[in-house]
Design an enzyme around this catalytic site. Structure first.
Site, PDB file in Angstrom:
ATOM      1  N   GLU A  59      10.090 121.586  40.595  1.00  0.00           N
ATOM      2  CA  GLU A  59      10.324 121.164  41.976  1.00  0.00           C
ATOM      3  C   GLU A  59       9.917 119.706  42.177  1.00  0.00           C
ATOM      4  OE1 GLU A  59       9.177 125.492  43.961  1.00  0.00           O
ATOM      5  OE2 GLU A  59       8.045 123.709  44.504  1.00  0.00           O
TER       6      GLU A  59
ATOM      7  N   GLY B  79       1.976 121.806  38.362  1.00  0.00           N
ATOM      8  CA  GLY B  79       1.187 121.447  37.193  1.00  0.00           C
ATOM      9  C   GLY B  79      -0.056 120.637  37.526  1.00  0.00           C
ATOM     10  N   GLU B  80      -0.958 120.558  36.566  1.00  0.00           N
ATOM     11  CA  GLU B  80      -2.169 119.738  36.644  1.00  0.00           C
ATOM     12  C   GLU B  80      -1.902 118.461  35.844  1.00  0.00           C
ATOM     13  OE1 GLU B  80      -5.195 117.628  36.766  1.00  0.00           O
ATOM     14  OE2 GLU B  80      -5.532 119.471  37.924  1.00  0.00           O
TER      15      GLU B  80
ATOM     16  N   SER C 193      -8.726 118.253  44.702  1.00  0.00           N
ATOM     17  CA  SER C 193      -8.602 119.537  45.410  1.00  0.00           C
ATOM     18  C   SER C 193      -9.948 120.254  45.398  1.00  0.00           C
ATOM     19  CB  SER C 193      -7.526 120.409  44.749  1.00  0.00           C
ATOM     20  OG  SER C 193      -6.267 119.807  44.860  1.00  0.00           O
TER      21      SER C 193
ATOM     22  N   HIS D 237     -11.308 122.541  48.393  1.00  0.00           N
ATOM     23  CA  HIS D 237     -10.936 123.821  49.001  1.00  0.00           C
ATOM     24  C   HIS D 237     -12.083 124.816  49.173  1.00  0.00           C
ATOM     25  CE1 HIS D 237      -7.039 122.173  48.643  1.00  0.00           C
ATOM     26  NE2 HIS D 237      -6.808 122.532  47.403  1.00  0.00           N
TER      27      HIS D 237
ATOM     28  N   ASN E  51      -0.773 126.973  52.925  1.00  0.00           N
ATOM     29  CA  ASN E  51       0.659 127.299  52.913  1.00  0.00           C
ATOM     30  C   ASN E  51       0.797 128.743  52.442  1.00  0.00           C
ATOM     31  OD1 ASN E  51       2.224 125.142  53.810  1.00  0.00           O
ATOM     32  ND2 ASN E  51       2.024 124.061  51.878  1.00  0.00           N
TER      33      ASN E  51
ATOM     34  N   CYS F 258       3.791 123.449  46.845  1.00  0.00           N
ATOM     35  CA  CYS F 258       3.993 123.463  45.397  1.00  0.00           C
ATOM     36  C   CYS F 258       4.338 124.856  44.872  1.00  0.00           C
ATOM     37  CB  CYS F 258       2.726 122.946  44.726  1.00  0.00           C
ATOM     38  SG  CYS F 258       2.742 123.085  42.948  1.00  0.00           S
TER      39      CYS F 258
END
Length: 291
Positions: free
Chosen positions: A27, A103-104, A158, A160, A234, A276
């Site tokens: 994507e 992906g990372e 990230s 979180h 999301n 993502c």
């Protein structure tokens, strides 16, 4: 690389599902920031891997598992497609490329590094951002590789969660790199490049939105060259995780705004599966591939 699905959102974001020569799909998200909600106003969010190995509990890409790294040409190809879109629609030329798609990026470091340099040379784009779960050795490598470069790379970490106990349940990488170590790396990066590291904090209802989380975030970030970016989860239809109401996100932000540098992130493309891995997940379900 072939476009197999293209969706345009109400806020002018464009989401692409792309098929590569080996049949794998990735994507790419293009964001046109007409109202100047972001630092950059014409941005491509690219994928760096097919799938991801980090296993973050909330992530649609993580559910798909890791397949392979993208080549530099496959990363650049995503920018090419979005650059053509800008020309066709007479939008602003791309001014930034963000590695926050599937992906990372730091698990594909060499190819990401080569792609950044090639994009800079081809399009004269000097603004980049790399989103990571917090692989501190690769952050240090990025510092060494670009500290004397004209290319500007902002770090987007990230987080979180405000405690290791919570974070290790939603982000397994915490077992290897705890919160203190990644915040330390984020601060070092910000000080060397003279640009605040973005600390992403996605709110999950009832998981990381308590008064204790507010207090811990203040202690973690206050007085440091870091900026907290707060957003709503999301919804990926994952059992045990719920998206908060927007008023809850605003309330969380209001409790912190006078204590640390923070803002609420605008989720571009939320009406077209902008998050993502969401569009690929939807396509796999349409094709009868159960995740």
């Amino acid at each position: 690389m072939k476009v197999i699905k293209k969706l345009v959102s109400s806020d002018n974001a464009v989401k692409y599902l792309l098929k590569m020569e080996d049949g794998n799909t990735i994507e790419t998200l293009y964001m046109y920031d007409k109202e100047l909600k972001l630092t950059y106003h014409s941005t491509v969010c690219v994928s760096s891997q097919v799938g991801c190995s980090q296993g973050c509990f909330f992530c649609a890409t993580g559910k798909q598992g890791f397949v392979r790294n993208l080549t530099p040409l496959e990363i650049i190809g995503q920018v090419d497609i979005c650059a053509d879109h800008c020309k066709e629609t007479k939008l602003l030329p791309i001014d930034a490329v963000v590695f926050a798609g599937m992906g990372e990026p730091f698990m594909n470091y060499e190819n990401v590094r080569e792609a950044i340099i090639s994009i800079y040379n081809k399009y004269k784009i000097s603004n980049f951002e790399i989103a990571t779960v917090g692989l501190t050795p690769r952050i240090n490598r990025l510092i060494n590789d670009f500290k004397n470069s004209d290319i500007k790379i902002r770090l987007n970490l990230s987080l979180h969660a405000s405690s290791n106990d919570t974070r290790k349940h939603i982000m397994p990488v915490t077992l290897k790199y705890d919160i203190d170590s990644i915040i330390e790396a984020a601060v070092e990066y910000a000080e060397i490049f003279k640009i605040k590291t973005r600390i992403r904090y996605m709110i999950f209802k009832g998981v990381n939105d308590t008064e204790e989380d507010v207090e811990r975030l203040e202690r973690l970030l206050k007085g440091k060259p870091l900026k907290l970016i707060i957003s709503a989860y999301n919804d990926n239809n994952i059992e045990g995780l719920m998206a908060p109401e927007q008023n809850d996100v605003i309330d969380f932000y209001n409790k912190l705004k006078n204590k640390i540098d923070c803002e609420i992130f605008h989720n571009f493309g939320s009406d077209i599966k902008g998050g993502c891995g969401q569009l690929k997940q939807e396509k796999m379900m349409e094709d009868g591939k159960i995740l």
